[in-house]
Design an enzyme around this catalytic site. Structure first.
Site, mmCIF file in Angstrom:
data_model
loop_
_atom_site.group_PDB
_atom_site.id
_atom_site.type_symbol
_atom_site.label_atom_id
_atom_site.label_comp_id
_atom_site.label_asym_id
_atom_site.label_seq_id
_atom_site.Cartn_x
_atom_site.Cartn_y
_atom_site.Cartn_z
ATOM 1 N N TYR A 149 90.602 57.963 27.588
ATOM 2 C CA TYR A 149 89.216 57.912 28.060
ATOM 3 C C TYR A 149 89.129 58.729 29.333
ATOM 4 C CZ TYR A 149 84.816 56.008 29.892
ATOM 5 O OH TYR A 149 83.540 55.858 30.394
ATOM 6 N N ASP A 244 94.484 63.908 34.032
ATOM 7 C CA ASP A 244 93.470 62.972 34.532
ATOM 8 C C ASP A 244 94.192 61.789 35.185
ATOM 9 O OD1 ASP A 244 91.468 61.146 34.958
ATOM 10 O OD2 ASP A 244 90.645 61.213 32.921
ATOM 11 N N LYS A 272 88.630 56.077 41.471
ATOM 12 C CA LYS A 272 89.063 54.692 41.706
ATOM 13 C C LYS A 272 89.655 54.474 43.107
ATOM 14 C CE LYS A 272 89.377 53.798 36.755
ATOM 15 N NZ LYS A 272 88.554 52.715 36.306
HETATM 16 C C1 PLP Z 1 91.472 58.007 33.148
HETATM 17 C C2 PLP Z 1 90.016 57.904 33.471
HETATM 18 N N1 PLP Z 1 89.279 59.017 33.605
HETATM 19 C C3 PLP Z 1 87.977 58.970 33.912
HETATM 20 C C4 PLP Z 1 87.331 57.765 34.073
HETATM 21 C C5 PLP Z 1 85.874 57.727 34.401
HETATM 22 O O1 PLP Z 1 85.685 57.313 35.718
HETATM 23 P P1 PLP Z 1 84.277 56.680 36.171
HETATM 24 O O2 PLP Z 1 84.161 55.368 35.482
HETATM 25 O O3 PLP Z 1 84.399 56.594 37.654
HETATM 26 O O4 PLP Z 1 83.223 57.655 35.746
HETATM 27 C C6 PLP Z 1 88.052 56.572 33.929
HETATM 28 C C7 PLP Z 1 87.385 55.264 34.072
HETATM 29 O O5 PLP Z 1 87.892 54.240 33.773
HETATM 30 C C8 PLP Z 1 89.428 56.638 33.629
HETATM 31 O O6 PLP Z 1 90.166 55.534 33.484
#
Ligand code: PLP
Length: 441
Positions: A149, A244, A272
């Site tokens: 995700y 990511d 985060k």
């Molecule tokens: C690995 C990863 N990338 C991107 C995101 C998206 O971040 P946001 O919820 O701050 O848009 C998340 C959210 O859980 C994530 O776990």
């Protein structure tokens, strides 16, 4: 709305009804609605250290930590003081400020990126990194992995279909086929699938994006140097490797998963922990690539609240407090909790697999025939006995432990967890394991 809870949920129930009248599903992010486990989501009123307290006055040991950010625990006194001071100076100017420079320097010092651009959410970070990769390479296609995700970016919501190489099929209404036509979705940890995709589309692929160590299908770490293989394959074909680290960054080590496998990506995304509980995220990478971003280059990207002075103060204060000792404590706490969960489940004969990536871990409630096999991809994660997790989740909630309300999420620990909290956990685990054991497969 009914609830299975033995604790009072009257005020949460009333607020959920009220919320459902003004917002779809009563929540502002879907997993919060408890749909995967049933029951009424708890509306939190306050947090202190490793505990959160709901509007009915029930207190829980928090193993979600706002889905990652609260590395130091809730309302950490130094973070709170720094934020209060920042707020009292004004909350946003739409100009550059010192805190964002210092946060950028901290990120550059902790990670392999030369330069960063601050944004407000992980979604923005991955969306912008993709745009930059496409602008830099002049290519259109991207590879992502099923079960990873990256936020709700249209092109990244594509799900895998059957077959080794699946051209993106929109995973949600509203995402058009045109938007995902350039997204190739492959099974995670599958090196031959990546090789085959590059053999077919190599000169059209702008980037491979992957979670540095996936946590969004449960924790499924890379196997057989998967990240190094991806980086090498990208380099051989002139594509960019995007790691990511929104979930893992500054959580697993001082840098993130990079501190574990040391594979250098071309671009990285963060979120985060670096926001300290406020909306702040970032993407960064090699100077040569980042130079293509406006105003230095022509790839446009912007944000009214990007680098917000309150958010950057919270993030910077959090990162400065996140020392090597903190990470050592997080590792130890996580290992202890994993052992406690395994012991409780073993005692009740509940088949499970616990997988960890540093201090991130998750518990998969698998069939007994699968309990000695590691989960290496989305298909494996999907083979869980979901009702067993739901029973376990609710028993833990009743006993005062707040877990992620889904079997496909990581559990997050904070540095505020102490021996008393571990004792609370211990007494919650016995009835929860029994509740899981009572669910027939
Ligand atoms: C690995 C990863 N990338 C991107 C995101 C998206 O971040 P946001 O919820 O701050 O848009 C998340 C959210 O859980 C994530 O776990």
């Amino acid at each position: 709305m009914s609830d299975h809870s033995a604790r009072s949920t009257a005020r949460s129930t009333a607020l959920f009804d009220q919320a459902s009248a003004v917002t779809p599903g009563g929540v502002n992010s879907p997993v919060r609605a408890f749909r995967a486990v049933g029951g009424v989501p708890r509306f939190m009123a306050s947090g202190d250290g490793c505990h959160i307290t709901d509007v009915d006055g029930n207190t829980y040991l928090d193993l979600v930590c706002s889905w990652g950010p609260m590395l130091l625990g809730h309302a950490h006194p130094q973070v709170t003081a720094a934020v209060q001071a920042a707020v009292s100076r004004g909350t946003s100017y739409g100009t550059p400020t010192e805190a964002e420079v210092l946060l950028g320097e901290e990120i550059v010092a902790r990670t392999p990126v030369d330069k960063v651009r601050l944004v407000s959410s992980g979604t923005e970070a991955t969306m912008s990194a993709l745009r930059l990769a496409r602008g830099f390479t002049g290519r259109a296609k991207i590879i992502k992995f099923a079960g990873c995700y990256h936020g709700h970016v249209d092109a990244l919501l594509a799900q895998a279909g059957s077959g080794v190489i699946t051209l993106g099929i929109p995973g949600t209404p509203g995402v058009t086929e045109a938007t995902t036509a350039d997204t190739i979705v492959l099974p995670y940890n599958d090196q031959p699938a990546v090789t085959e995709a590059f053999a077919q589309y190599g000169d059209q692929i702008a980037a491979v994006i992957t979670e540095a160590s996936p946590g969004n299908m449960g924790v499924v770490p890379p196997q057989d140097n998967f990240n190094a293989f991806l980086a090498q394959t990208c380099r051989a074909h002139g594509a960019l490797f995007i790691s990511d680290e929104v979930m893992t960054g500054f959580r697993i080590t001082r840098s993130g998963w990079y501190g574990v496998d040391g594979v250098e990506p071309d671009l990285m995304t963060f979120g985060k922990v670096m926001g300290g509980g406020f909306p702040a995220a970032a993407f960064g990478g090699r100077a040569e690539i980042m130079a293509h971003l406006a105003p230095e280059g022509s790839v446009y990207q912007a944000g009214t609240l990007s680098g917000n002075p309150v958010a950057t103060t919270a993030g910077l204060t959090t990162l400065r407090l996140a020392t090597d000792e903190v990470y050592a404590k997080l590792d130890e706490t996580s290992a202890t909790i994993q052992r406690m969960v395994a012991t409780a489940l073993d005692k009740e004969g509940v088949p499970h697999v616990i997988q960890a990536a540093g201090n991130l871990f998750s518990v998969f409630f698998v069939n007994s025939s699968d309990s000695s096999r590691p989960i290496r991809d989305f298909a494996g994660a999907n083979a869980q006995v979901l009702p067993r997790f739901a029973a376990f989740f609710h028993a833990m909630l009743d006993a005062g432990v707040y877990l992620p309300p889904s079997a496909f999420e990581a559990w997050f620990v904070s540095a505020a967890i102490d021996d008393d909290a571990l004792a609370e956990l211990e007494s919650a685990l016995a009835p929860a394991a029994a509740a899981a054991a009572a669910v027939q497969n």
